[in-house]
Structures are given as C-alpha cells and as structure tokens.
Design a protein around this motif. Structure first.
Motif, mmCIF file in Angstrom:
data_model
loop_
_atom_site.group_PDB
_atom_site.id
_atom_site.type_symbol
_atom_site.label_atom_id
_atom_site.label_comp_id
_atom_site.label_asym_id
_atom_site.label_seq_id
_atom_site.Cartn_x
_atom_site.Cartn_y
_atom_site.Cartn_z
ATOM 1 N N GLY A 262 1.306 -8.522 1.944
ATOM 2 C CA GLY A 262 2.601 -9.050 2.339
ATOM 3 C C GLY A 262 3.362 -9.689 1.186
ATOM 4 O O GLY A 262 2.782 -10.017 0.142
ATOM 5 N N PRO A 263 4.677 -9.900 1.358
ATOM 6 C CA PRO A 263 5.521 -10.430 0.282
ATOM 7 C C PRO A 263 5.234 -11.873 -0.088
ATOM 8 O O PRO A 263 5.363 -12.263 -1.244
ATOM 9 N N VAL A 264 4.844 -12.703 0.893
ATOM 10 C CA VAL A 264 4.588 -14.118 0.611
ATOM 11 C C VAL A 264 3.374 -14.273 -0.301
ATOM 12 O O VAL A 264 3.351 -15.125 -1.187
ATOM 13 N N PHE A 265 2.351 -13.450 -0.077
ATOM 14 C CA PHE A 265 1.161 -13.494 -0.926
ATOM 15 C C PHE A 265 1.539 -13.258 -2.385
ATOM 16 O O PHE A 265 1.107 -13.994 -3.280
ATOM 17 N N ALA A 266 2.349 -12.245 -2.629
ATOM 18 C CA ALA A 266 2.761 -11.944 -3.999
ATOM 19 C C ALA A 266 3.625 -13.062 -4.577
ATOM 20 O O ALA A 266 3.497 -13.422 -5.752
ATOM 21 N N ALA A 267 4.491 -13.625 -3.753
ATOM 22 C CA ALA A 267 5.405 -14.665 -4.230
ATOM 23 C C ALA A 267 4.665 -15.938 -4.631
ATOM 24 O O ALA A 267 5.084 -16.639 -5.556
ATOM 25 N N MET A 268 3.549 -16.236 -3.964
ATOM 26 C CA MET A 268 2.858 -17.491 -4.222
ATOM 27 C C MET A 268 2.195 -17.543 -5.592
ATOM 28 O O MET A 268 1.795 -18.619 -6.053
ATOM 29 N N TYR B 207 4.914 -3.532 -11.768
ATOM 30 C CA TYR B 207 5.576 -3.110 -10.538
ATOM 31 C C TYR B 207 4.589 -2.413 -9.600
ATOM 32 O O TYR B 207 4.616 -2.620 -8.381
ATOM 33 N N TYR B 208 3.732 -1.578 -10.178
ATOM 34 C CA TYR B 208 2.750 -0.870 -9.349
ATOM 35 C C TYR B 208 1.780 -1.853 -8.690
ATOM 36 O O TYR B 208 1.492 -1.748 -7.492
ATOM 37 N N LEU B 209 1.268 -2.810 -9.461
ATOM 38 C CA LEU B 209 0.317 -3.780 -8.911
ATOM 39 C C LEU B 209 0.967 -4.634 -7.823
ATOM 40 O O LEU B 209 0.342 -4.932 -6.794
ATOM 41 N N GLN B 210 2.221 -5.027 -8.039
ATOM 42 C CA GLN B 210 2.914 -5.823 -7.023
ATOM 43 C C GLN B 210 3.130 -5.015 -5.748
ATOM 44 O O GLN B 210 2.944 -5.530 -4.641
ATOM 45 N N THR B 211 3.539 -3.767 -5.906
ATOM 46 C CA THR B 211 3.738 -2.912 -4.734
ATOM 47 C C THR B 211 2.432 -2.736 -3.963
ATOM 48 O O THR B 211 2.408 -2.775 -2.730
ATOM 49 N N LEU C 40 10.623 -18.303 3.660
ATOM 50 C CA LEU C 40 11.674 -18.530 4.650
ATOM 51 C C LEU C 40 12.252 -17.211 5.138
ATOM 52 O O LEU C 40 12.438 -17.007 6.344
ATOM 53 N N MET C 41 12.546 -16.283 4.199
ATOM 54 C CA MET C 41 13.078 -14.981 4.594
ATOM 55 C C MET C 41 12.079 -14.219 5.462
ATOM 56 O O MET C 41 12.460 -13.568 6.450
ATOM 57 N N ALA C 42 10.798 -14.283 5.091
ATOM 58 C CA ALA C 42 9.774 -13.562 5.840
ATOM 59 C C ALA C 42 9.638 -14.104 7.256
ATOM 60 O O ALA C 42 9.460 -13.344 8.216
ATOM 61 N N VAL C 43 9.735 -15.411 7.411
ATOM 62 C CA VAL C 43 9.657 -16.011 8.744
ATOM 63 C C VAL C 43 10.854 -15.607 9.587
ATOM 64 O O VAL C 43 10.731 -15.243 10.763
ATOM 65 N N LEU C 44 12.054 -15.641 8.996
ATOM 66 C CA LEU C 44 13.265 -15.282 9.727
ATOM 67 C C LEU C 44 13.268 -13.818 10.157
ATOM 68 O O LEU C 44 13.797 -13.473 11.220
ATOM 69 N N LEU C 45 12.649 -12.954 9.329
ATOM 70 C CA LEU C 45 12.604 -11.522 9.639
ATOM 71 C C LEU C 45 11.375 -11.129 10.443
ATOM 72 O O LEU C 45 11.193 -9.945 10.762
ATOM 73 N N GLY C 46 10.516 -12.083 10.748
ATOM 74 C CA GLY C 46 9.339 -11.796 11.548
ATOM 75 C C GLY C 46 8.175 -11.193 10.785
ATOM 76 O O GLY C 46 7.199 -10.735 11.386
ATOM 77 N N LEU C 47 8.253 -11.193 9.433
ATOM 78 C CA LEU C 47 7.165 -10.656 8.626
ATOM 79 C C LEU C 47 6.032 -11.661 8.468
ATOM 80 O O LEU C 47 4.905 -11.296 8.152
#
Length: 280
Positions: free
Chosen positions: A224-230, A213-217, A98-105
């Motif tokens: 993108g952030p959504v890929f990591a979040a899923m 942290y390194y792998l997530q970055t 939701l945040m990514a969509v609102l911010l255009g990411l």
C-alpha cells in the motif's frame, strides 16, 4: 524473509534518493537546467502497448510523480540546501495517510491502540523536523503524496511493473519536453559533456527512474501507499549525513532529536500496520 524484503527495499530506495539529492545539488550549482535534466533522466527505449484508459491513468501518474514533483522540487533545491529541502518530506507520510483514508485505501480505527499509534506516528514524523522549507519544495511533496496514491490505484489495473516504470518515464519525458518549449529554449542547456552533470543524469536515470521506481511500485502493490510513504523521513537523516560530509553542514543537537522523533514515528506507524495485517 519475504516480509523483510519490503523493508529493505524501501530503505534502499531512500538511500538512492538521498545520494541523488547531493549529486543534483552539485550539478545545479554547475548550471544544469532542472527541466532539461528531467527530460534526459526519463528517456527509455521500450514502450509497451496499452489501452487508452490505462495509458491515461499512467499519464496522470507520470504528471504527479515525475513532471510536477521533480521539476518543482529541483527548482526549489537550487535555492536551498538538500537537508532543508528533504526536511519538508516529513509531511508526505501524513498527507499520504490522510488521502488514503479519505479514498478508502486505509482504515483508521482511532479508538484502538493500533489506530492511535498510526496517528501518533504521523504527528511525530511531521514534528520531527521543524525547519521552514521553500514553498516550491512543499508543493512538490504534495504532488509526490498524490503520486503514491495514484500508484496504488494504477498498479491494480496494470500489474507489469517494469513496463509501468518505462511508461512513467516515457510520459514524463513528453510532459517535460513540452515545458522545455517555454522554459528551456537555450540550446546550450541541452549540451551534454563528460562531467558531473552527465554522471548525475546517468545515476538518476538508472538508480531512480529504473531501480527506485520499480522497487516502490513493487512495495506499493503489496503493502500500500502509506507503507512506502512512511520510509520517506529516513531520507532526511540520510541527506543530513551526506550534506555534513559534502557541504560541511553542521548537525545541531535539535536535528539529532528530530531524527530520533522521525525514527520513533516511523516505527509506530509500521507497528500499527503490521498488527492490523496480522489480525486479518
């Protein structure tokens, strides 16, 4: 092969976090102070030189992803089981999306099959686990969702991932040290001995603050952030299995159904993202 490496990296990250939840729960039961723990696990020796603007962005990144998230999460974990605490992590993919969509990411085309799969997958991940968690745990997951979004922004202006990880740990230690002035004044809380608490700090400092942290970055900078979040809902399954072994927690039939829904939701969203990228 490179495409598979992102998936393997995120699965490894969830395994690391799953193991840390069990170790931390044991250590908290033995009297480990959560705020002191965050300070110790974030201590690193190297600090790269940065401009004020980039340093300010990383400061905010550390505030969301470490100081707020970890201190609030561990405070909640002390009063609940690791499985229940991780159950609420199912809200992270939906909040991040939701945040990514609102911010255009992220772009959502609800009329397309891929867009509908993303929405359905997000809802599955939310509904896959219906246990009620503590308010502190939920608050920490909101902060983590914000961290994933900010991480995507910061990684574009500061591409040195190892240095970025170091700076996150450094700022988080400073921020948590400030909190210690109010919440951890007892000198006994800072005493370290050769026991499970020290092993937990060492594990989280190396496996999470450095490797995870390194792998997530790395994954967020490319996918993108959504890929990591899923991938975060996988942690619920991992922690549930670990807890069944460590704390003799029972795995109910409803939990198994929830785990299945989590996996279905995960792959629906990942499929939608893969199809969109292949069409670009």
């Amino acid at each position: 092969m490179e495409g598979c490496s992102y998936y393997l990296a995120m699965v490894l990250v969830q395994l690391i976090y799953g193991g840390s939840n069990i170790l931390i729960k044991f250590s908290l039961a033995e009297g480990l102070n959560p705020i002191v723990f965050v300070v110790y696990r974030g201590m690193r020796k190297q600090r790269p030189s940065l401009s004020f603007s980039v340093a300010a962005k990383i400061f905010v990144l550390a505030l969301f992803g470490t100081t707020i998230y970890l201190n609030v999460y561990y405070a909640g974990l002390a009063d609940t089981s690791p499985t229940v605490a991780c159950a609420l992590s199912n809200v992270i993919p939906s909040l991040t999306f939701l945040m990514a969509v609102l911010l255009g990411l992220e772009k959502l085309k609800i009329r397309t099959a891929r867009g509908q799969d993303k929405v359905a997958g997000t809802l599955f991940c939310i509904g896959g686990k219906l246990d009620q968690g503590a308010f502190l745990i939920l608050t920490s997951h909101i902060a983590w969702s914000a961290w994933l979004i900010v991480q995507a922004v910061v990684s574009k202006v500061y591409t040195a991932r190892l240095s970025l990880t170091t700076m996150i740990c450094f700022f988080a230690s400073l921020q948590s040290s400030f909190l210690d002035l109010f919440f951890a004044r007892n000198p006994i809380s800072w005493r370290l001995e050769w026991n499970l608490q020290l092993s937990t700090i060492a594990y989280c400092g190396v496996a999470i603050s450095a490797l995870a942290y390194y792998l997530q970055t790395w994954c967020i900078s490319y996918k993108g952030p959504v890929f990591a979040a899923m991938f975060i809902p996988l942690q619920v399954i991992i922690v549930a299995l670990f807890s069944a072994i460590s704390f003799a927690e029972r795995l109910h039939f409803g939990s198994l159904i929830g785990a299945f829904l989590i996996i279905v939701g995960l792959y629906c969203v990942l499929w939608g993202k893969k199809e969109r990228q292949s069409c670009c």
